[in-house]
Design an enzyme around this catalytic site. Structure first.
Site, PDB file in Angstrom:
ATOM      1  N   LYS A  58      -4.454 -37.571 -37.103  1.00  0.00           N
ATOM      2  CA  LYS A  58      -5.066 -37.803 -35.795  1.00  0.00           C
ATOM      3  C   LYS A  58      -4.873 -39.247 -35.339  1.00  0.00           C
ATOM      4  O   LYS A  58      -4.752 -39.515 -34.141  1.00  0.00           O
ATOM      5  CB  LYS A  58      -6.557 -37.454 -35.826  1.00  0.00           C
ATOM      6  CG  LYS A  58      -6.848 -36.060 -35.325  1.00  0.00           C
ATOM      7  CD  LYS A  58      -6.653 -34.967 -36.346  1.00  0.00           C
ATOM      8  CE  LYS A  58      -5.409 -34.188 -36.269  1.00  0.00           C
ATOM      9  NZ  LYS A  58      -5.265 -33.189 -37.346  1.00  0.00           N
ATOM     10  N   VAL A 191      -0.005 -25.217 -37.509  1.00  0.00           N
ATOM     11  CA  VAL A 191      -0.785 -26.353 -37.006  1.00  0.00           C
ATOM     12  C   VAL A 191      -0.136 -27.673 -37.401  1.00  0.00           C
ATOM     13  O   VAL A 191       0.102 -28.557 -36.559  1.00  0.00           O
ATOM     14  CB  VAL A 191      -2.217 -26.293 -37.591  1.00  0.00           C
ATOM     15  CG1 VAL A 191      -3.026 -27.478 -37.111  1.00  0.00           C
ATOM     16  CG2 VAL A 191      -2.886 -24.996 -37.214  1.00  0.00           C
ATOM     17  N   VAL A 245      14.832 -20.418 -42.333  1.00  0.00           N
ATOM     18  CA  VAL A 245      15.660 -21.440 -42.991  1.00  0.00           C
ATOM     19  C   VAL A 245      16.145 -20.897 -44.331  1.00  0.00           C
ATOM     20  O   VAL A 245      15.366 -20.384 -45.133  1.00  0.00           O
ATOM     21  CB  VAL A 245      14.853 -22.743 -43.175  1.00  0.00           C
ATOM     22  CG1 VAL A 245      15.625 -23.746 -44.031  1.00  0.00           C
ATOM     23  CG2 VAL A 245      14.525 -23.341 -41.817  1.00  0.00           C
ATOM     24  N   ALA A 276       6.762 -27.810 -43.314  1.00  0.00           N
ATOM     25  CA  ALA A 276       5.333 -27.556 -43.025  1.00  0.00           C
ATOM     26  C   ALA A 276       5.112 -26.047 -43.009  1.00  0.00           C
ATOM     27  O   ALA A 276       4.783 -25.463 -41.986  1.00  0.00           O
ATOM     28  CB  ALA A 276       4.947 -28.188 -41.691  1.00  0.00           C
ATOM     29  N   ARG A 279       0.084 -24.239 -47.085  1.00  0.00           N
ATOM     30  CA  ARG A 279      -0.463 -24.897 -48.274  1.00  0.00           C
ATOM     31  C   ARG A 279      -0.943 -23.839 -49.253  1.00  0.00           C
ATOM     32  O   ARG A 279      -1.235 -22.711 -48.876  1.00  0.00           O
ATOM     33  CB  ARG A 279      -1.599 -25.844 -47.871  1.00  0.00           C
ATOM     34  CG  ARG A 279      -1.119 -26.967 -46.967  1.00  0.00           C
ATOM     35  CD  ARG A 279      -2.235 -27.890 -46.534  1.00  0.00           C
ATOM     36  NE  ARG A 279      -2.831 -28.603 -47.651  1.00  0.00           N
ATOM     37  CZ  ARG A 279      -2.361 -29.725 -48.178  1.00  0.00           C
ATOM     38  NH1 ARG A 279      -1.253 -30.265 -47.701  1.00  0.00           N
ATOM     39  NH2 ARG A 279      -2.990 -30.310 -49.174  1.00  0.00           N
ATOM     40  N   ALA A 327     -11.101 -28.586 -43.056  1.00  0.00           N
ATOM     41  CA  ALA A 327     -12.033 -29.528 -43.661  1.00  0.00           C
ATOM     42  C   ALA A 327     -13.487 -29.142 -43.397  1.00  0.00           C
ATOM     43  O   ALA A 327     -14.340 -29.222 -44.287  1.00  0.00           O
ATOM     44  CB  ALA A 327     -11.755 -30.929 -43.129  1.00  0.00           C
ATOM     45  N   HIS A 451     -22.132 -32.652 -13.946  1.00  0.00           N
ATOM     46  CA  HIS A 451     -20.971 -32.816 -13.069  1.00  0.00           C
ATOM     47  C   HIS A 451     -20.720 -34.302 -12.872  1.00  0.00           C
ATOM     48  O   HIS A 451     -21.666 -35.051 -12.663  1.00  0.00           O
ATOM     49  CB  HIS A 451     -21.248 -32.160 -11.714  1.00  0.00           C
ATOM     50  CG  HIS A 451     -20.151 -32.386 -10.730  1.00  0.00           C
ATOM     51  ND1 HIS A 451     -18.964 -31.696 -10.795  1.00  0.00           N
ATOM     52  CD2 HIS A 451     -20.036 -33.259  -9.683  1.00  0.00           C
ATOM     53  CE1 HIS A 451     -18.173 -32.117  -9.812  1.00  0.00           C
ATOM     54  NE2 HIS A 451     -18.802 -33.067  -9.123  1.00  0.00           N
TER      55      HIS A 451
HETATM   56  P1  FAD Z   1      -8.814 -31.495 -50.615  1.00  0.00           P
HETATM   57  O1  FAD Z   1      -9.089 -32.299 -49.424  1.00  0.00           O
HETATM   58  O2  FAD Z   1      -7.394 -31.088 -50.893  1.00  0.00           O
HETATM   59  O3  FAD Z   1      -9.393 -32.301 -51.848  1.00  0.00           O
HETATM   60  C1  FAD Z   1      -9.232 -31.894 -53.157  1.00  0.00           C
HETATM   61  C2  FAD Z   1      -9.364 -33.089 -54.059  1.00  0.00           C
HETATM   62  O4  FAD Z   1      -9.418 -32.629 -55.390  1.00  0.00           O
HETATM   63  C3  FAD Z   1      -8.191 -34.055 -53.982  1.00  0.00           C
HETATM   64  O5  FAD Z   1      -8.681 -35.348 -53.727  1.00  0.00           O
HETATM   65  C4  FAD Z   1      -7.551 -33.992 -55.372  1.00  0.00           C
HETATM   66  O6  FAD Z   1      -7.101 -35.251 -55.817  1.00  0.00           O
HETATM   67  C5  FAD Z   1      -8.727 -33.534 -56.215  1.00  0.00           C
HETATM   68  N1  FAD Z   1      -8.373 -32.818 -57.428  1.00  0.00           N
HETATM   69  C6  FAD Z   1      -7.573 -31.728 -57.570  1.00  0.00           C
HETATM   70  N2  FAD Z   1      -7.541 -31.323 -58.851  1.00  0.00           N
HETATM   71  C7  FAD Z   1      -8.346 -32.168 -59.535  1.00  0.00           C
HETATM   72  C8  FAD Z   1      -8.734 -32.269 -60.886  1.00  0.00           C
HETATM   73  N3  FAD Z   1      -8.329 -31.395 -61.805  1.00  0.00           N
HETATM   74  N4  FAD Z   1      -9.536 -33.292 -61.246  1.00  0.00           N
HETATM   75  C9  FAD Z   1      -9.993 -34.184 -60.330  1.00  0.00           C
HETATM   76  N5  FAD Z   1      -9.665 -34.119 -59.049  1.00  0.00           N
HETATM   77  C10 FAD Z   1      -8.859 -33.127 -58.645  1.00  0.00           C
HETATM   78  N6  FAD Z   1      -8.345 -29.633 -41.458  1.00  0.00           N
HETATM   79  C11 FAD Z   1      -9.172 -29.715 -40.397  1.00  0.00           C
HETATM   80  O7  FAD Z   1     -10.273 -29.155 -40.450  1.00  0.00           O
HETATM   81  N7  FAD Z   1      -8.829 -30.444 -39.282  1.00  0.00           N
HETATM   82  C12 FAD Z   1      -7.644 -31.076 -39.191  1.00  0.00           C
HETATM   83  O8  FAD Z   1      -7.360 -31.707 -38.167  1.00  0.00           O
HETATM   84  C13 FAD Z   1      -6.746 -31.006 -40.272  1.00  0.00           C
HETATM   85  N8  FAD Z   1      -5.556 -31.656 -40.230  1.00  0.00           N
HETATM   86  C14 FAD Z   1      -4.728 -31.605 -41.312  1.00  0.00           C
HETATM   87  C15 FAD Z   1      -3.523 -32.287 -41.234  1.00  0.00           C
HETATM   88  C16 FAD Z   1      -2.655 -32.276 -42.304  1.00  0.00           C
HETATM   89  C17 FAD Z   1      -1.354 -33.023 -42.218  1.00  0.00           C
HETATM   90  C18 FAD Z   1      -3.035 -31.585 -43.501  1.00  0.00           C
HETATM   91  C19 FAD Z   1      -2.141 -31.590 -44.703  1.00  0.00           C
HETATM   92  C20 FAD Z   1      -4.229 -30.909 -43.581  1.00  0.00           C
HETATM   93  C21 FAD Z   1      -5.094 -30.903 -42.475  1.00  0.00           C
HETATM   94  N9  FAD Z   1      -6.309 -30.216 -42.503  1.00  0.00           N
HETATM   95  C22 FAD Z   1      -7.139 -30.264 -41.418  1.00  0.00           C
HETATM   96  C23 FAD Z   1      -6.750 -29.428 -43.671  1.00  0.00           C
HETATM   97  C24 FAD Z   1      -7.742 -30.211 -44.508  1.00  0.00           C
HETATM   98  O9  FAD Z   1      -7.167 -31.432 -44.907  1.00  0.00           O
HETATM   99  C25 FAD Z   1      -8.158 -29.382 -45.724  1.00  0.00           C
HETATM  100  O10 FAD Z   1      -8.635 -28.132 -45.297  1.00  0.00           O
HETATM  101  C26 FAD Z   1      -9.271 -30.091 -46.496  1.00  0.00           C
HETATM  102  O11 FAD Z   1      -8.842 -31.347 -46.944  1.00  0.00           O
HETATM  103  C27 FAD Z   1      -9.725 -29.227 -47.681  1.00  0.00           C
HETATM  104  O12 FAD Z   1     -10.725 -29.881 -48.368  1.00  0.00           O
HETATM  105  P2  FAD Z   1     -10.982 -29.645 -49.914  1.00  0.00           P
HETATM  106  O13 FAD Z   1     -12.121 -30.522 -50.262  1.00  0.00           O
HETATM  107  O14 FAD Z   1     -11.074 -28.211 -50.197  1.00  0.00           O
HETATM  108  O15 FAD Z   1      -9.647 -30.133 -50.650  1.00  0.00           O
HETATM  109  P1  AMP Z   2       0.873 -22.634 -41.414  1.00  0.00           P
HETATM  110  O1  AMP Z   2       0.643 -21.751 -42.626  1.00  0.00           O
HETATM  111  O2  AMP Z   2      -0.031 -22.363 -40.252  1.00  0.00           O
HETATM  112  O3  AMP Z   2       0.941 -24.096 -41.761  1.00  0.00           O
HETATM  113  O4  AMP Z   2       2.332 -22.246 -40.881  1.00  0.00           O
HETATM  114  C1  AMP Z   2       3.504 -22.269 -41.665  1.00  0.00           C
HETATM  115  C2  AMP Z   2       4.619 -21.548 -40.915  1.00  0.00           C
HETATM  116  O5  AMP Z   2       5.862 -21.715 -41.610  1.00  0.00           O
HETATM  117  C3  AMP Z   2       4.400 -20.039 -40.803  1.00  0.00           C
HETATM  118  O6  AMP Z   2       4.331 -19.700 -39.431  1.00  0.00           O
HETATM  119  C4  AMP Z   2       5.635 -19.426 -41.480  1.00  0.00           C
HETATM  120  O7  AMP Z   2       6.114 -18.290 -40.789  1.00  0.00           O
HETATM  121  C5  AMP Z   2       6.685 -20.552 -41.421  1.00  0.00           C
HETATM  122  N1  AMP Z   2       7.724 -20.444 -42.454  1.00  0.00           N
HETATM  123  C6  AMP Z   2       7.567 -20.195 -43.771  1.00  0.00           C
HETATM  124  N2  AMP Z   2       8.772 -20.180 -44.438  1.00  0.00           N
HETATM  125  C7  AMP Z   2       9.741 -20.433 -43.511  1.00  0.00           C
HETATM  126  C8  AMP Z   2      11.184 -20.574 -43.537  1.00  0.00           C
HETATM  127  N3  AMP Z   2      11.903 -20.451 -44.656  1.00  0.00           N
HETATM  128  N4  AMP Z   2      11.831 -20.830 -42.374  1.00  0.00           N
HETATM  129  C9  AMP Z   2      11.128 -20.974 -41.219  1.00  0.00           C
HETATM  130  N5  AMP Z   2       9.779 -20.869 -41.133  1.00  0.00           N
HETATM  131  C10 AMP Z   2       9.072 -20.605 -42.234  1.00  0.00           C
END
Ligand code: FAD
Ligand code: AMP
Length: 478
Positions: A58, A191, A245, A276, A279, A327, A451
């Protein structure tokens, strides 16, 4: 003697750190373990969200949006800005300082609430014992009455495009480019792909998004998805659907990507490629023998509707369990589990988790789409209202998009709300509040909205459900 705790949380992302803070607030002796190490080699809390996810993305989205507006939209308001330039390293440095501040914030909150922070790797052993290995390799056993697994997720890798140096990157690498690439590919129009594609597109990068599915944003209401596709295309994102791909090759500092679509096999050359494609839950080396936790066929920790695993006293929350990888979903699960452990009544409403895509226009929604309701055979009415008819949006020079409210045809209860446009995330949140209280479209229509605000589009869309929006001609009149 092992250190004893009421609650040990493994993982300190938005799920884990929130669960730890709430547990401590409720008087439970709490520890939180996280293994994340930043670029300076320092252990930090905050997980994917703070370090490489929500917040840093962001920061870049906001900076590049402002840059884009200064270049292309300020002159509409009479502001003449000459020679606007983006200093990419400064933008990245600002993002990093925000991340550091937030890391310090979580550490401070742990201190203030009395959470014991462990920097290291946690492993769940039998009998709710947790082994912690710190970053120097020292081991310690913690004994817990309750364990909360919050280990999150990691990017999915695909064999045709494995990450390689700073050329084929995942979401982490895409936040670190030192300059705007000339030509960039993004695999996946989800996303993360759209947000990161937008960041670099705004800085002049030619961006090609390759998406395997034929439908754009298939999970989103298709009227909204179509508007999003139109707007993103207008901004210059070249989104190719049905494009799977199949291979990549890094050569001379560039990457050649092959993909297949209905027209056959194609080749493209990019300076950078962002993968991307989603996950996956992260549980590597987490579970020792007899830990008592089951994984499902996709690797998620199995839990019930209250985040309880099959072993009493072991819970799991966030990206590592079923449900949307968001998150706020992780954090709310953290609060619910802490409260259940403390003996309180708590429950999460999984039907009303909002989603936001932070492109411009922003896209946000909660509840059901028209497609879902059709498939379920639920009768509904729809009300929409465009931002182009909202005075404040005109004043802000930000009029693309609309609000769409879907309500049950018989009861008028709001079943879904979609916003594409300025501040969509905040506007959809107003609908979440209304829906939590079982609001009908008529209820929302009877409320007083300030408004001039963007919120008036929510009010008007709610009125439009009943066919009596004021500031547009209604198709269905009442
Ligand atoms: P995580 O944030 O993945 O945290 C897990 C933690 O566990 C990590 O710090 C890791 O180091 C730790 N860990 C793992 N295994 C172990 C272990 N064995 N011992 C100790 N520590 C460990 N979500 C939104 O809601 N809004 C957004 O705008 C948004 N934007 C995103 C943008 C990007 C580029 C990405 C990649 C994700 C985005 N997300 C967004 C998703 C969001 O980041 C995740 O849904 C969220 O972080 C999940 O939280 P969590 O606590 O489950 O896991
Ligand atoms: P999200 O799970 O919302 O982050 O989206 C991931 C996107 O990647 C999905 O819409 C999938 O259809 C797309 N995707 C996964 N594998 C491939 C690939 N080999 N080539 C093109 N797109 C892909």
């Amino acid at each position: 003697m092992a250190n004893q705790f009421d609650v040990v949380v493994i993982g300190g992302g938005p799920g884990g750190y929130v669960a730890a803070i709430r547990s401590a607030q409720l008087g439970l002796k709490t520890a939180c373990i996280d293994k994340w190490v930043n670029k300076e080699g320092k252990g930090v809390f905050g997980g994917t969200c703070l370090n490489v996810g929500c917040i840093p993305s962001k920061a870049l989205l906001e900076a590049t949006h402002k840059y884009h507006d200064a270049k292309h939209k300020y002159s509409d308001m009479g502001i003449q800005v000459k020679d606007v330039e983006m200093d990419v390293p400064a933008m990245i440095a600002r993002k990093e300082s925000i991340v550091k501040n937030l890391n310090m914030g979580v550490a401070g909150l742990f201190k203030a609430n009395g959470v014991s922070a462990y920097e290291g790797t946690g492993r769940l052993l039998a009998g709710k014992q947790v082994e912690v290995t710190d970053h120097s390799g020292n081991r310690e056993i913690l004994e817990a009455k309750h364990v909360i697994i919050a280990t999150g997720s990691v990017p999915v890798e695909i064999p045709p495009a494995r990450t390689q140096g700073d050329i084929i990157v995942d979401n982490e690498g895409a936040l670190e480019f030192k300059e705007a690439p000339k030509r960039m590919g993004v695999i996946g129009a989800g996303v993360i792909g759209l947000e990161l594609g937008s960041v670099w597109n705004r800085l002049g990068t030619e961006v090609v998004v390759l998406e395997a599915q034929d439908k754009f944003l298939a999970a989103v209401d298709q009227q909204v998805a179509k508007e999003a596709q139109k707007q993103l295309k207008k901004q210059g994102l070249d989104i190719r659907l049905g494009a799977m791909v199949t291979g990549s090759e890094v050569k001379n500092g560039q990457v050649k990507v092959t993909y297949k679509d209905a027209g056959g096999e194609h080749e493209e050359v990019f300076d950078k490629l962002i993968v991307a494609v989603g996950r996956k839950p992260y549980t590597e080396n987490l579970l020792g023998d007899g830990a008592g936790v089951e994984l499902d066929e996709r690797g998620f920790v199995k839990v019930d509707g209250f985040c309880q695993t099959s072993t009493p006293g072991i819970w799991a929350i966030g990206d590592v369990v079923r449900g949307p990888m968001l998150a706020h979903k992780a954090s709310e699960e953290g609060v619910v589990v802490a409260e259940l452990i403390a003996g309180q009544k708590a429950q999460m409403n999984y039907d009303l988790i909002p989603s936001v895509i932070y492109t411009h226009p922003e896209i946000a929604w909660v509840g059901k789409s028209e497609e879902m309701l059709k498939a379920e055979g639920v009768p509904y009415n729809v009300g929409t209202f465009p931002f182009s008819a909202i005075g404040r949006a005109m004043a802000n020079n930000d009029t693309d998009g609309f609000v769409k409210i879907i309500a049950h045809a018989e009861t008028d209860r709001i079943l879904g709300a979609y916003v594409i446009g300025p501040s969509a995330g905040d506007l959809a949140q107003q609908c979440v509040i209304a829906m939590e209280f079982g609001s009908s479209a008529e209820d929302l229509g009877m409320m007083v909205f300030s408004h001039p605000t963007l919120s008036e589009a929510v009010h008007e869309a709610a009125l439009a459900v009943g066919g009596h929006a004021i500031h547009k001609a209604n198709r269905r009149k009442k």
